[in-house]
Design a protein around this motif. Sequence first.
Motif, PDB file in Angstrom:
ATOM      1  N   ASP A 119     -20.236 -14.893  66.888  1.00 13.57           N
ATOM      2  CA  ASP A 119     -20.869 -14.070  65.865  1.00 13.57           C
ATOM      3  C   ASP A 119     -22.196 -14.708  65.474  1.00 13.57           C
ATOM      4  O   ASP A 119     -22.212 -15.813  64.916  1.00 13.57           O
ATOM      5  CB  ASP A 119     -19.944 -13.963  64.652  1.00 13.57           C
ATOM      6  CG  ASP A 119     -20.533 -13.124  63.529  1.00 13.57           C
ATOM      7  OD1 ASP A 119     -21.671 -12.640  63.674  1.00 13.57           O
ATOM      8  OD2 ASP A 119     -19.847 -12.954  62.500  1.00 13.57           O
ATOM      9  N   PRO A 120     -23.325 -14.040  65.736  1.00 18.58           N
ATOM     10  CA  PRO A 120     -24.621 -14.664  65.428  1.00 18.58           C
ATOM     11  C   PRO A 120     -24.836 -14.911  63.942  1.00 18.58           C
ATOM     12  O   PRO A 120     -25.708 -15.699  63.560  1.00 18.58           O
ATOM     13  CB  PRO A 120     -25.636 -13.657  65.982  1.00 18.58           C
ATOM     14  CG  PRO A 120     -24.903 -12.357  66.062  1.00 18.58           C
ATOM     15  CD  PRO A 120     -23.484 -12.713  66.357  1.00 18.58           C
ATOM     16  N   GLU A 121     -24.059 -14.237  63.098  1.00 16.77           N
ATOM     17  CA  GLU A 121     -24.183 -14.468  61.662  1.00 16.77           C
ATOM     18  C   GLU A 121     -23.396 -15.696  61.206  1.00 16.77           C
ATOM     19  O   GLU A 121     -23.565 -16.161  60.085  1.00 16.77           O
ATOM     20  CB  GLU A 121     -23.689 -13.231  60.899  1.00 16.77           C
ATOM     21  CG  GLU A 121     -24.491 -11.967  61.178  1.00 16.77           C
ATOM     22  CD  GLU A 121     -25.947 -12.112  60.756  1.00 16.77           C
ATOM     23  OE1 GLU A 121     -26.202 -12.720  59.696  1.00 16.77           O
ATOM     24  OE2 GLU A 121     -26.832 -11.632  61.493  1.00 16.77           O
ATOM     25  N   ASP A 122     -22.533 -16.196  62.070  1.00 16.46           N
ATOM     26  CA  ASP A 122     -21.741 -17.380  61.757  1.00 16.46           C
ATOM     27  C   ASP A 122     -22.468 -18.598  62.315  1.00 16.46           C
ATOM     28  O   ASP A 122     -22.273 -18.990  63.459  1.00 16.46           O
ATOM     29  CB  ASP A 122     -20.343 -17.250  62.366  1.00 16.46           C
ATOM     30  CG  ASP A 122     -19.403 -18.383  61.965  1.00 16.46           C
ATOM     31  OD1 ASP A 122     -19.912 -19.438  61.538  1.00 16.46           O
ATOM     32  OD2 ASP A 122     -18.180 -18.217  62.115  1.00 16.46           O
ATOM     33  N   PHE A 123     -23.305 -19.210  61.485  1.00 16.64           N
ATOM     34  CA  PHE A 123     -24.140 -20.306  61.967  1.00 16.64           C
ATOM     35  C   PHE A 123     -23.304 -21.512  62.391  1.00 16.64           C
ATOM     36  O   PHE A 123     -23.686 -22.240  63.315  1.00 16.64           O
ATOM     37  CB  PHE A 123     -25.146 -20.727  60.894  1.00 16.64           C
ATOM     38  CG  PHE A 123     -26.233 -19.726  60.633  1.00 16.64           C
ATOM     39  CD1 PHE A 123     -26.447 -18.659  61.490  1.00 16.64           C
ATOM     40  CD2 PHE A 123     -27.052 -19.853  59.522  1.00 16.64           C
ATOM     41  CE1 PHE A 123     -27.459 -17.732  61.259  1.00 16.64           C
ATOM     42  CE2 PHE A 123     -28.072 -18.940  59.284  1.00 16.64           C
ATOM     43  CZ  PHE A 123     -28.269 -17.871  60.145  1.00 16.64           C
ATOM     44  N   THR A 124     -22.171 -21.735  61.753  1.00 22.22           N
ATOM     45  CA  THR A 124     -21.340 -22.877  62.116  1.00 22.22           C
ATOM     46  C   THR A 124     -20.765 -22.707  63.516  1.00 22.22           C
ATOM     47  O   THR A 124     -20.829 -23.619  64.349  1.00 22.22           O
ATOM     48  CB  THR A 124     -20.203 -23.059  61.093  1.00 22.22           C
ATOM     49  OG1 THR A 124     -20.785 -23.343  59.810  1.00 22.22           O
ATOM     50  CG2 THR A 124     -19.277 -24.197  61.502  1.00 22.22           C
ATOM     51  N   ALA A 125     -20.222 -21.515  63.783  1.00 22.81           N
ATOM     52  CA  ALA A 125     -19.654 -21.261  65.106  1.00 22.81           C
ATOM     53  C   ALA A 125     -20.746 -21.218  66.172  1.00 22.81           C
ATOM     54  O   ALA A 125     -20.561 -21.731  67.288  1.00 22.81           O
ATOM     55  CB  ALA A 125     -18.872 -19.956  65.096  1.00 22.81           C
ATOM     56  N   ARG A 134     -27.655 -25.803  62.757  1.00 24.47           N
ATOM     57  CA  ARG A 134     -27.394 -24.819  61.704  1.00 24.47           C
ATOM     58  C   ARG A 134     -28.687 -24.488  60.957  1.00 24.47           C
ATOM     59  O   ARG A 134     -28.945 -23.327  60.638  1.00 24.47           O
ATOM     60  CB  ARG A 134     -26.322 -25.335  60.750  1.00 24.47           C
ATOM     61  CG  ARG A 134     -24.921 -25.315  61.342  1.00 24.47           C
ATOM     62  CD  ARG A 134     -23.856 -25.551  60.288  1.00 24.47           C
ATOM     63  NE  ARG A 134     -23.895 -26.888  59.737  1.00 24.47           N
ATOM     64  CZ  ARG A 134     -23.243 -27.931  60.241  1.00 24.47           C
ATOM     65  NH1 ARG A 134     -22.495 -27.784  61.333  1.00 24.47           N
ATOM     66  NH2 ARG A 134     -23.312 -29.123  59.668  1.00 24.47           N
ATOM     67  N   TRP A 135     -29.501 -25.494  60.681  1.00 21.16           N
ATOM     68  CA  TRP A 135     -30.811 -25.257  60.076  1.00 21.16           C
ATOM     69  C   TRP A 135     -31.709 -24.446  61.011  1.00 21.16           C
ATOM     70  O   TRP A 135     -32.405 -23.519  60.591  1.00 21.16           O
ATOM     71  CB  TRP A 135     -31.490 -26.583  59.768  1.00 21.16           C
ATOM     72  CG  TRP A 135     -30.990 -27.323  58.570  1.00 21.16           C
ATOM     73  CD1 TRP A 135     -29.700 -27.670  58.288  1.00 21.16           C
ATOM     74  CD2 TRP A 135     -31.782 -27.823  57.496  1.00 21.16           C
ATOM     75  NE1 TRP A 135     -29.642 -28.372  57.113  1.00 21.16           N
ATOM     76  CE2 TRP A 135     -30.898 -28.484  56.597  1.00 21.16           C
ATOM     77  CE3 TRP A 135     -33.141 -27.790  57.213  1.00 21.16           C
ATOM     78  CZ2 TRP A 135     -31.349 -29.094  55.425  1.00 21.16           C
ATOM     79  CZ3 TRP A 135     -33.593 -28.408  56.043  1.00 21.16           C
ATOM     80  CH2 TRP A 135     -32.705 -29.045  55.171  1.00 21.16           C
ATOM     81  N   ALA A 136     -31.680 -24.811  62.285  1.00 17.41           N
ATOM     82  CA  ALA A 136     -32.547 -24.128  63.254  1.00 17.41           C
ATOM     83  C   ALA A 136     -32.160 -22.660  63.418  1.00 17.41           C
ATOM     84  O   ALA A 136     -33.030 -21.804  63.595  1.00 17.41           O
ATOM     85  CB  ALA A 136     -32.485 -24.850  64.597  1.00 17.41           C
ATOM     86  N   LEU A 137     -30.883 -22.362  63.375  1.00 19.08           N
ATOM     87  CA  LEU A 137     -30.440 -20.976  63.499  1.00 19.08           C
ATOM     88  C   LEU A 137     -30.943 -20.142  62.330  1.00 19.08           C
ATOM     89  O   LEU A 137     -31.340 -18.979  62.516  1.00 19.08           O
ATOM     90  CB  LEU A 137     -28.917 -20.919  63.586  1.00 19.08           C
ATOM     91  CG  LEU A 137     -28.329 -21.394  64.915  1.00 19.08           C
ATOM     92  CD1 LEU A 137     -26.838 -21.657  64.765  1.00 19.08           C
ATOM     93  CD2 LEU A 137     -28.582 -20.374  66.017  1.00 19.08           C
ATOM     94  N   ALA A 138     -30.933 -20.711  61.141  1.00 20.06           N
ATOM     95  CA  ALA A 138     -31.497 -20.002  59.994  1.00 20.06           C
ATOM     96  C   ALA A 138     -32.989 -19.761  60.189  1.00 20.06           C
ATOM     97  O   ALA A 138     -33.518 -18.687  59.855  1.00 20.06           O
ATOM     98  CB  ALA A 138     -31.240 -20.796  58.714  1.00 20.06           C
ATOM     99  N   ALA A 139     -33.679 -20.762  60.763  1.00 14.05           N
ATOM    100  CA  ALA A 139     -35.103 -20.607  61.045  1.00 14.05           C
ATOM    101  C   ALA A 139     -35.341 -19.486  62.044  1.00 14.05           C
ATOM    102  O   ALA A 139     -36.231 -18.641  61.866  1.00 14.05           O
ATOM    103  CB  ALA A 139     -35.674 -21.922  61.579  1.00 14.05           C
ATOM    104  N   GLU A 140     -34.546 -19.453  63.104  1.00 17.14           N
ATOM    105  CA  GLU A 140     -34.737 -18.435  64.137  1.00 17.14           C
ATOM    106  C   GLU A 140     -34.460 -17.037  63.596  1.00 17.14           C
ATOM    107  O   GLU A 140     -35.123 -16.065  63.987  1.00 17.14           O
ATOM    108  CB  GLU A 140     -33.847 -18.745  65.335  1.00 17.14           C
ATOM    109  CG  GLU A 140     -34.319 -19.969  66.108  1.00 17.14           C
ATOM    110  CD  GLU A 140     -33.345 -20.407  67.171  1.00 17.14           C
ATOM    111  OE1 GLU A 140     -32.254 -19.799  67.278  1.00 17.14           O
ATOM    112  OE2 GLU A 140     -33.665 -21.366  67.901  1.00 17.14           O
ATOM    113  N   GLN A 141     -33.473 -16.923  62.718  1.00 21.32           N
ATOM    114  CA  GLN A 141     -33.206 -15.620  62.111  1.00 21.32           C
ATOM    115  C   GLN A 141     -34.414 -15.154  61.305  1.00 21.32           C
ATOM    116  O   GLN A 141     -34.820 -13.988  61.385  1.00 21.32           O
ATOM    117  CB  GLN A 141     -31.968 -15.697  61.217  1.00 21.32           C
ATOM    118  CG  GLN A 141     -31.544 -14.356  60.639  1.00 21.32           C
ATOM    119  CD  GLN A 141     -30.303 -14.498  59.783  1.00 21.32           C
ATOM    120  OE1 GLN A 141     -30.354 -15.065  58.693  1.00 21.32           O
ATOM    121  NE2 GLN A 141     -29.179 -13.984  60.272  1.00 21.32           N
ATOM    122  N   ALA A 142     -35.011 -16.051  60.530  1.00 23.41           N
ATOM    123  CA  ALA A 142     -36.198 -15.699  59.753  1.00 23.41           C
ATOM    124  C   ALA A 142     -37.390 -15.411  60.659  1.00 23.41           C
ATOM    125  O   ALA A 142     -38.168 -14.473  60.416  1.00 23.41           O
ATOM    126  CB  ALA A 142     -36.520 -16.826  58.771  1.00 23.41           C
TER     127      ALA A 142
END
Length: 265
Positions: free
Chosen positions: A138-144, A177-185
């Motif tokens: 799930d792309p919304e699940d940053f931990t997974a 996890r930080w980077a995934l939030a960055a990529e989403q933004a």
Amino acid sequence: MTKIEINGAQLTYDEAGSGSVVVLLHAGIADRRMWREQVPALAARHRVIVPDLRGYGESELPPTPFAHHDDVLGLLDALGVERAALVGCSFGGRVAVDTALAHPERISALALFGAPVSGHEWSEETEQLWEELVGDVDPEDFTATAAGEVRFWVVGPTRRPTDVDPELIRFAEEMDRWALAAEQALSAIEVGELDPPAVDRLGDLRMPVLAAAGAHDLPDVHRLADRIAAEAPHGTRLPNVPDAAHLVPLERPEPVNAALLDFLP
């Protein structure tokens, strides 16, 4: 840690040492902390600048169009640096190559670890490896998602997670996890691409180029390092670094630091 305004964004960077300038550009699954073992080694001889790319780590992401390679140039300008060597890992290597092609007079050397290049498309083999090693997340699940990406990139296709230092896996997942939030933004913002892209312009890299990869990285990454070294007129292919996958500088700092100190001007 210092913040500086570059092209309308506040970028965060660390700086250490004096001498010829070296800029370290982090992977897309990481941030500037991945270079923690390189900074003290290189700072004995060089002025080392380590930014978080825009949107990553502690750098901000205003909702305006930009290009990462223009931010690198802007950082050099803001710090009064006429020429610098760029060291990039993974996505940071792609940004380094784009910067060198867009602004060749400003770049004295390139050292690339596990670097893709703009315009390159991953092979079907790589896509199949992703399905085998990670599958659907799930792309919304940053931990997974971070756990899956670290399994794919940091552990690599030829090792098991138990073969890798658990602290490395923990730290890589934290950064990702930080980077995934960055990529989403970043997906909501116009990010400029080099035009034409780098994949067919490697012969224009006239500065010394060092290409390297971890022995346990993807076959695609090994082939890209081969190609970069072969097509860049002054390219050198470092032998694959043993006991490492995609984040070679973090996992195997000793041979990486030795190679960089030998290579950098």
